[in-house]
Design an enzyme around this catalytic site. Structure first.
Site, PDB file in Angstrom:
ATOM      1  CB  CYS A  99     -28.636  48.580   9.586  1.00 20.60           C
ATOM      2  SG  CYS A  99     -30.161  49.516   9.373  1.00 20.60           S
ATOM      3  CB  CYS A 108     -28.832  52.205  10.601  1.00 21.75           C
ATOM      4  SG  CYS A 108     -30.011  50.916  11.001  1.00 21.75           S
ATOM      5  CG  ASP A 109     -24.985  52.533  10.145  1.00 22.08           C
ATOM      6  OD1 ASP A 109     -25.479  53.371  10.907  1.00 22.08           O
ATOM      7  OD2 ASP A 109     -24.658  51.383  10.519  1.00 22.08           O
TER       8      ASP A 109
END
Length: 316
Positions: free
Chosen positions: A135, A138-139
């Site tokens: 993701c 997300c990261d």
């Protein structure tokens, strides 16, 4: 054993836990069935930085723990058991689990989620959350000024590679074919980005590192040559983002609930499926963004709409 509930929720990821919280808070008799530990994909995330209101350095497990606590506080039951079969034909929905228990419910919320497809190479599982991610939203921030490799060749892989260039020093797209499957307009755009490089006709054979990702081995599928690519010495680590698709966990509902061609459940903005009294929430449903914040919103909506359905159907 036969058990009766107002609402049965299948799945204890953020969508299922959110639905459980809202359903129990509305004084409905609620049970959440989950075959594994609560949390879904978020339970494997080391740091959660983009969930609104999350405390500094919040981890996936800590966020899940709080969601579970809230469900418990409001009286939602949680049962660790796998669903074996379903019957959604009657007013009361029937769910049988592997342990032999039979649950009858006025409404069902399906929140079984989806799982990212894995490369399947050595080191991938061990270094997930320690350099391997599925993701970018997300990261990506964790890889600011580092080098990252983006695995895949479809629209998502190419689009996410472009997104990663906002953070990473260099992004290398690794694709098993000699041309991308992404839309031409997306390919034209990425080719203009000087931060993006390409490893075509290639697959990741191994991911390695001692507690943190330190390098990968890439194989050329045409020549068979394997190249070792260690992280730059000054960085000490790098990132591998895998975008080769998702598998919605919907096999149990095939032929019963409407799905798109890839297996995601089709539900409207109120989480209603094609069967009255059955709702879908979170990553399991067809949607544009699969994140904790959208999953929890789905769960809340599903529970509120389920309450209204039960009131109109069974108490009118």
């Amino acid at each position: 054993m036969e058990k009766h509930y107002d609402v049965v929720i299948i799945g204890a990821g953020p969508a299922g836990l959110s639905a459980g919280l809202y359903a129990a808070r509305a004084k409905m008799k609620t049970v959440i069935l989950e075959k594994e530990k609560p949390g879904g994909q978020i339970a494997t995330t080391d740091e959660v930085a983009n969930y609104p209101g999350s405390v500094e350095h919040a981890t996936g497990p800590s966020l899940v723990d709080r969601m579970v606590e809230q469900c418990d506080e409001f009286g939602a039951e949680r049962v660790k058991d796998a669903v074996k079969s379903i019957d959604f034909t009657g007013d009361l929905k029937v769910i049988e689990t592997e342990s032999g228990d039979v649950y009858k419910a006025k409404a069902v919320i399906v929140a079984t989620g989806a799982s990212p497809k894995k490369i399947g190479c050595p080191g991938e599982a061990e270094l997930t959350g320690k350099g391997v991610s599925y993701c970018a939203t997300c990261d990506a921030d964790f890889f600011t000024d580092l080098e990252v490799f983006c695995v895949g060749g479809g629209d998502t892989a190419v689009e996410e590679a472009m997104y990663l260039t906002k953070f990473a020093r260099k992004v290398t797209l690794v694709h098993r074919r000699d041309e991308f499957r992404a839309a031409k307009s997306i390919i034209e755009k990425v080719k203009k980005n000087e931060k993006v490089e390409y490893l075509m006709d290639s697959v990741v054979e191994e991911i390695y590192g001692d507690g943190i990702l330190e390098g990968i081995k890439v194989k050329n599928v045409k020549t068979g040559e394997v190249t070792d690519i260690p992280a730059p010495e000054d960085d000490g680590t790098m990132g591998v983002f895998v975008f080769i698709g998702y598998d919605p966990l919907t096999s149990l509902f095939k032929g019963i609930l409407d799905m798109d061609q890839t297996g995601y459940l089709i539900a409207d903005e109120n989480m209603k499926t094609n069967i009255p009294g059955v709702f879908a929430a979170g990553d399991v449903r067809q949607k544009i963004l699969r994140q904790v914040v959208t999953a929890t919103a789905d769960g809340a909506i599903a529970a509120v709409v389920a309450e209204k359905y039960i009131e109109e159907k069974f108490h009118a």
